[in-house]
Motif scaffolding. Structure first.
Motif, PDB file in Angstrom:
ATOM      1  N   SER A  84       0.869  -1.195   0.000  1.00  0.00           N
ATOM      2  CA  SER A  84       0.000   0.000   0.000  1.00  0.00           C
ATOM      3  C   SER A  84       0.899   1.236   0.000  1.00  0.00           C
ATOM      4  O   SER A  84       2.093   1.156   0.323  1.00  0.00           O
ATOM      5  CB  SER A  84      -0.900   0.028   1.243  1.00  0.00           C
ATOM      6  OG  SER A  84      -0.103   0.187   2.401  1.00  0.00           O
ATOM      7  N   GLY A  85       0.275   2.371  -0.341  1.00  0.00           N
ATOM      8  CA  GLY A  85       1.036   3.621  -0.366  1.00  0.00           C
ATOM      9  C   GLY A  85       1.566   3.979   1.012  1.00  0.00           C
ATOM     10  O   GLY A  85       2.728   4.349   1.181  1.00  0.00           O
ATOM     11  N   ARG A  86       0.699   3.844   2.024  1.00  0.00           N
ATOM     12  CA  ARG A  86       1.073   4.234   3.391  1.00  0.00           C
ATOM     13  C   ARG A  86       2.314   3.469   3.854  1.00  0.00           C
ATOM     14  O   ARG A  86       3.151   3.987   4.582  1.00  0.00           O
ATOM     15  CB  ARG A  86      -0.104   3.994   4.349  1.00  0.00           C
ATOM     16  CG  ARG A  86      -0.475   2.545   4.522  1.00  0.00           C
ATOM     17  CD  ARG A  86      -1.860   2.338   5.125  1.00  0.00           C
ATOM     18  NE  ARG A  86      -2.903   2.505   4.125  1.00  0.00           N
ATOM     19  CZ  ARG A  86      -4.190   2.219   4.332  1.00  0.00           C
ATOM     20  NH1 ARG A  86      -4.602   1.775   5.486  1.00  0.00           N
ATOM     21  NH2 ARG A  86      -5.062   2.394   3.370  1.00  0.00           N
ATOM     22  N   VAL A 107      -4.254   7.722   7.296  1.00  0.00           N
ATOM     23  CA  VAL A 107      -3.106   6.806   7.261  1.00  0.00           C
ATOM     24  C   VAL A 107      -1.785   7.562   7.094  1.00  0.00           C
ATOM     25  O   VAL A 107      -0.715   7.015   7.379  1.00  0.00           O
ATOM     26  CB  VAL A 107      -3.256   5.723   6.154  1.00  0.00           C
ATOM     27  CG1 VAL A 107      -4.516   4.914   6.385  1.00  0.00           C
ATOM     28  CG2 VAL A 107      -3.231   6.304   4.750  1.00  0.00           C
ATOM     29  N   VAL A 108      -1.878   8.837   6.657  1.00  0.00           N
ATOM     30  CA  VAL A 108      -0.648   9.646   6.505  1.00  0.00           C
ATOM     31  C   VAL A 108      -0.104  10.035   7.888  1.00  0.00           C
ATOM     32  O   VAL A 108       1.037   9.677   8.227  1.00  0.00           O
ATOM     33  CB  VAL A 108      -0.904  10.871   5.588  1.00  0.00           C
ATOM     34  CG1 VAL A 108       0.278  11.817   5.593  1.00  0.00           C
ATOM     35  CG2 VAL A 108      -1.278  10.416   4.181  1.00  0.00           C
ATOM     36  N   GLN A 124       1.396  17.168  -0.888  1.00  0.00           N
ATOM     37  CA  GLN A 124       0.280  16.297  -1.314  1.00  0.00           C
ATOM     38  C   GLN A 124      -0.465  16.931  -2.492  1.00  0.00           C
ATOM     39  O   GLN A 124      -0.874  18.089  -2.432  1.00  0.00           O
ATOM     40  CB  GLN A 124      -0.678  16.113  -0.142  1.00  0.00           C
ATOM     41  CG  GLN A 124      -1.915  15.293  -0.490  1.00  0.00           C
ATOM     42  CD  GLN A 124      -2.850  15.170   0.701  1.00  0.00           C
ATOM     43  OE1 GLN A 124      -2.460  14.661   1.752  1.00  0.00           O
ATOM     44  NE2 GLN A 124      -4.072  15.645   0.563  1.00  0.00           N
ATOM     45  N   ALA A 158      -0.835   9.891  -4.121  1.00  0.00           N
ATOM     46  CA  ALA A 158      -1.889   8.878  -4.001  1.00  0.00           C
ATOM     47  C   ALA A 158      -3.088   9.228  -4.881  1.00  0.00           C
ATOM     48  O   ALA A 158      -3.713   8.343  -5.457  1.00  0.00           O
ATOM     49  CB  ALA A 158      -2.332   8.747  -2.540  1.00  0.00           C
ATOM     50  N   LEU A 159      -3.387  10.527  -5.003  1.00  0.00           N
ATOM     51  CA  LEU A 159      -4.605  10.936  -5.716  1.00  0.00           C
ATOM     52  C   LEU A 159      -4.300  11.524  -7.095  1.00  0.00           C
ATOM     53  O   LEU A 159      -5.206  12.031  -7.755  1.00  0.00           O
ATOM     54  CB  LEU A 159      -5.359  11.979  -4.879  1.00  0.00           C
ATOM     55  CG  LEU A 159      -5.668  11.592  -3.423  1.00  0.00           C
ATOM     56  CD1 LEU A 159      -6.336  12.753  -2.703  1.00  0.00           C
ATOM     57  CD2 LEU A 159      -6.548  10.362  -3.359  1.00  0.00           C
ATOM     58  N   TYR A 174       5.458   9.192  -3.459  1.00  0.00           N
ATOM     59  CA  TYR A 174       4.816   7.882  -3.309  1.00  0.00           C
ATOM     60  C   TYR A 174       3.380   7.923  -3.798  1.00  0.00           C
ATOM     61  O   TYR A 174       2.735   8.971  -3.839  1.00  0.00           O
ATOM     62  CB  TYR A 174       4.951   7.352  -1.876  1.00  0.00           C
ATOM     63  CG  TYR A 174       3.941   7.834  -0.884  1.00  0.00           C
ATOM     64  CD1 TYR A 174       4.140   9.014  -0.175  1.00  0.00           C
ATOM     65  CD2 TYR A 174       2.793   7.097  -0.629  1.00  0.00           C
ATOM     66  CE1 TYR A 174       3.209   9.442   0.752  1.00  0.00           C
ATOM     67  CE2 TYR A 174       1.857   7.523   0.313  1.00  0.00           C
ATOM     68  CZ  TYR A 174       2.076   8.705   0.992  1.00  0.00           C
ATOM     69  OH  TYR A 174       1.156   9.137   1.909  1.00  0.00           O
ATOM     70  N   ASP A 199      -4.952   1.695  -4.779  1.00  0.00           N
ATOM     71  CA  ASP A 199      -6.094   0.925  -4.256  1.00  0.00           C
ATOM     72  C   ASP A 199      -7.317   1.131  -5.144  1.00  0.00           C
ATOM     73  O   ASP A 199      -7.278   1.871  -6.124  1.00  0.00           O
ATOM     74  CB  ASP A 199      -6.336   1.230  -2.773  1.00  0.00           C
ATOM     75  CG  ASP A 199      -7.199   2.452  -2.531  1.00  0.00           C
ATOM     76  OD1 ASP A 199      -7.688   3.067  -3.497  1.00  0.00           O
ATOM     77  OD2 ASP A 199      -7.395   2.808  -1.355  1.00  0.00           O
ATOM     78  N   LYS A 224      -8.443   4.581  -6.660  1.00  0.00           N
ATOM     79  CA  LYS A 224      -7.445   5.501  -7.197  1.00  0.00           C
ATOM     80  C   LYS A 224      -7.401   5.500  -8.728  1.00  0.00           C
ATOM     81  O   LYS A 224      -8.175   4.835  -9.384  1.00  0.00           O
ATOM     82  CB  LYS A 224      -6.078   5.151  -6.613  1.00  0.00           C
ATOM     83  CG  LYS A 224      -6.009   5.232  -5.091  1.00  0.00           C
ATOM     84  CD  LYS A 224      -6.284   6.617  -4.588  1.00  0.00           C
ATOM     85  CE  LYS A 224      -6.344   6.799  -3.083  1.00  0.00           C
ATOM     86  NZ  LYS A 224      -6.211   5.718  -2.183  1.00  0.00           N
ATOM     87  N   GLY A 226      -2.373  -1.457  -3.051  1.00  0.00           N
ATOM     88  CA  GLY A 226      -1.020  -1.337  -3.595  1.00  0.00           C
ATOM     89  C   GLY A 226      -0.497   0.080  -3.571  1.00  0.00           C
ATOM     90  O   GLY A 226      -1.247   1.039  -3.396  1.00  0.00           O
TER      91      GLY A 226
HETATM   92  C1  LIG Z   1      -3.916  11.653   0.219  1.00  0.00           C
HETATM   93  C2  LIG Z   1      -3.588  10.223   0.485  1.00  0.00           C
HETATM   94  N1  LIG Z   1      -2.323   9.873   0.779  1.00  0.00           N
HETATM   95  C3  LIG Z   1      -1.967   8.613   1.014  1.00  0.00           C
HETATM   96  C4  LIG Z   1      -2.883   7.591   0.967  1.00  0.00           C
HETATM   97  C5  LIG Z   1      -2.432   6.198   1.279  1.00  0.00           C
HETATM   98  O1  LIG Z   1      -2.587   5.290   0.252  1.00  0.00           O
HETATM   99  P1  LIG Z   1      -2.844   3.736   0.577  1.00  0.00           P
HETATM  100  O2  LIG Z   1      -4.286   3.581   0.842  1.00  0.00           O
HETATM  101  O3  LIG Z   1      -2.411   3.019  -0.676  1.00  0.00           O
HETATM  102  O4  LIG Z   1      -2.020   3.395   1.731  1.00  0.00           O
HETATM  103  C6  LIG Z   1      -4.207   7.883   0.678  1.00  0.00           C
HETATM  104  C7  LIG Z   1      -5.220   6.819   0.632  1.00  0.00           C
HETATM  105  O5  LIG Z   1      -6.354   6.978   0.254  1.00  0.00           O
HETATM  106  C8  LIG Z   1      -4.585   9.234   0.435  1.00  0.00           C
HETATM  107  O6  LIG Z   1      -5.854   9.585   0.161  1.00  0.00           O
END
Ligand SMILES: Cc1ncc(COP(=O)(O)O)c(C=O)c1O
Length: 435
Positions: free
Chosen positions: A70-72, A99-100, A142, A170-171, A190, A194, A197, A204
């Protein structure tokens, strides 16, 4: 409970409801994943991982991509590789996903929240410098809802204090400033893939390490990152197959009800660590973890179709903008913006959300300063009242999906009604002078 409310909550009749999910996946991908689930001997560490990594590097013009579950988890790993430790500070926007800040807290550091602007919902770059202290370890850039933030201005500020810039794409996968993709401009970038997205690999993410200075430490840290287990990977792949069918607009009326049941039964799996502000509480899967090769099969196909995906979304943004005229034509055509959602501010949001609900499940994005968390913001070091613009945006944001399963004609009448209502709040882009 009244009879009316019981009837209202039943999946009353099969009809077409558009939804927020990625809408870019093909039958071909379904077949490939289905086949791999049955026949493949290695669905976790197979060669598809290498092919996917190489394709990402080539397609997004990055020298060093690393894939994650996942991104996080990618974000957490890069923080660890920077030796972030207790009481260090990372400056982020107070308009993000929970999650950030969670990943920052897991690393031992503290998120410091900067307010945003009301035009593109990105960090207000004029307010960042005042938040820098001798504990600051990085500045976070971001790119919200598919619209790039001013990452070059953030880099200028960061350079003055010898700090790295971490882009959150992510977005906004596919957004591009000149020849440079979002995520390759800062020291790190990064991405998330998911199911909501720009591209959907079920779950992922990946990290681009752009500054050589950080590469050795990052690679060392990545070496220590585990893979997910085969059984967990199977569940994610199965979730992809089930969601692809049940979240399709023709079946979503039913999928909406079966999804929570499937979740409860463990038939579908997502990473549900949003409410976990201590890393030790995550016990069901390794955090961080690497990407699994069965999902890389989907990723490879998705990246190959990225351009047509972006083109469809731009066409949708053009369409919405022809009605609402929120942005200039140049802004809509600018490659810096990829419009994962077409977003703007309105009054009476609850009313409009209800009006749209029978045709489209908007599930408006980012209704709190850290989506995934609705209260107790002190858990993530945010004090309510701290950043007024961010909080205003959480109350008034309205955003429309743009993916391939969206056929806007079905909501056209409502879109015009919303426009005529006078409920749209218009904000001018703030011109930033020099940094
Ligand atoms: C702005 C932002 N950053 C990071 C993430 C983290 O991505 P992931 O869900 O793949 O961990 C998200 C998840 O929706 C997000 O909206």
């Amino acid at each position: 409970m009244t009879l009316k409310s019981i009837i209202g909550s039943l999946p009353s009749y099969p009809h077409h409801i558009m939804n927020v999910f990625s809408g870019t996946n093909s039958i071909q991908e379904f077949k490939q994943v289905f086949k791999a689930l049955i026949f493949s001997k290695d669905i976790v560490t197979g060669d598809e991982n290498k092919t996917y990594k190489a394709l990402l590097e080539k397609s997004l013009n990055s020298k060093n991509m690393y894939t994650f579950a996942s991104g996080r988890m990618g974000f957490y790993t890069l923080l660890k590789s920077m030796n972030v430790k207790k009481d260090d500070e990372i400056i982020i926007a107070s308009y993000t996903c929970v999650v950030v800040p969670n990943a920052i807290i897991y690393s031992g550091a503290k998120p410091i929240y900067c307010d945003i602007n009301k035009f593109d919902f990105n960090v207000d770059v004029t307010k960042v410098e005042a938040l820098i202290t001798d504990k600051t370890k990085a500045i976070y850039a971001q790119h919200t809802f598919g619209q790039m933030c001013d990452v070059y201005a953030l880099k200028k500020i960061a350079d003055r204090y010898d700090l790295p810039v971490i882009e959150d794409v992510a977005l906004s996968l596919g957004a591009k400033d000149g020849d440079n993709y979002a995520g390759t401009i800062g020291d790190f970038g990064y991405y998330s893939t998911d199911r909501t997205k720009m591209i959907n690999t079920s779950l992922g993410g990946f990290v681009s390490v752009n500054n050589q200075k950080y590469l050795d430490n990052f690679e060392k840290e990545y070496e220590s990152v585990d893979f997910l287990s085969t059984s967990f990977t199977k569940k994610i792949a199965r979730t992809f197959l089930i969601d692809l069918v049940m979240m399709h607009p023709y079946l979503y009326w039913l999928g909406k009800f079966t999804n929570p049941v499937f979740r409860k039964l463990g038939i579908v799996k997502y990473f549900l660590d949003e409410q976990k502000h201590e890393k030790d509480k995550i016990t069901e899967y390794p955090y961080p973890a690497r990407f699994s090769s069965i999902l890389a099969i989907i990723g490879i196909s998705q990246v190959k179709h990225l351009e047509e995906n972006l083109a469809y979304r731009r066409e949708m943004a053009r369409y919405y903008n022809s009605i609402f005229e929120i942005y200039s034509d140049d802004y809509i055509e600018d490659k810096k913006n990829v419009f994962l959602r077409y977003s703007f501010l309105i009054k009476n949001r609850n009313y409009w959300e209800k009006r749209f609900a029978s045709k489209i499940d908007l599930s408006i994005w980012f209704k709190t300063i850290a989506v995934g968390k609705n209260s107790d913001f002190e858990d993530i070091h945010y004090t309510v009242g701290q950043n007024s613009k961010s909080e205003f945006v959480t109350e008034h944001i309205f955003n429309l999906p743009t993916h391939h399963n969206i056929t806007p004609k079905r909501i056209e009448k409502l879109l015009y009604e919303l426009k005529k209502s006078g409920d749209i709040i218009r904000e001018e882009k703030m011109e930033i002078m020099e940094f």
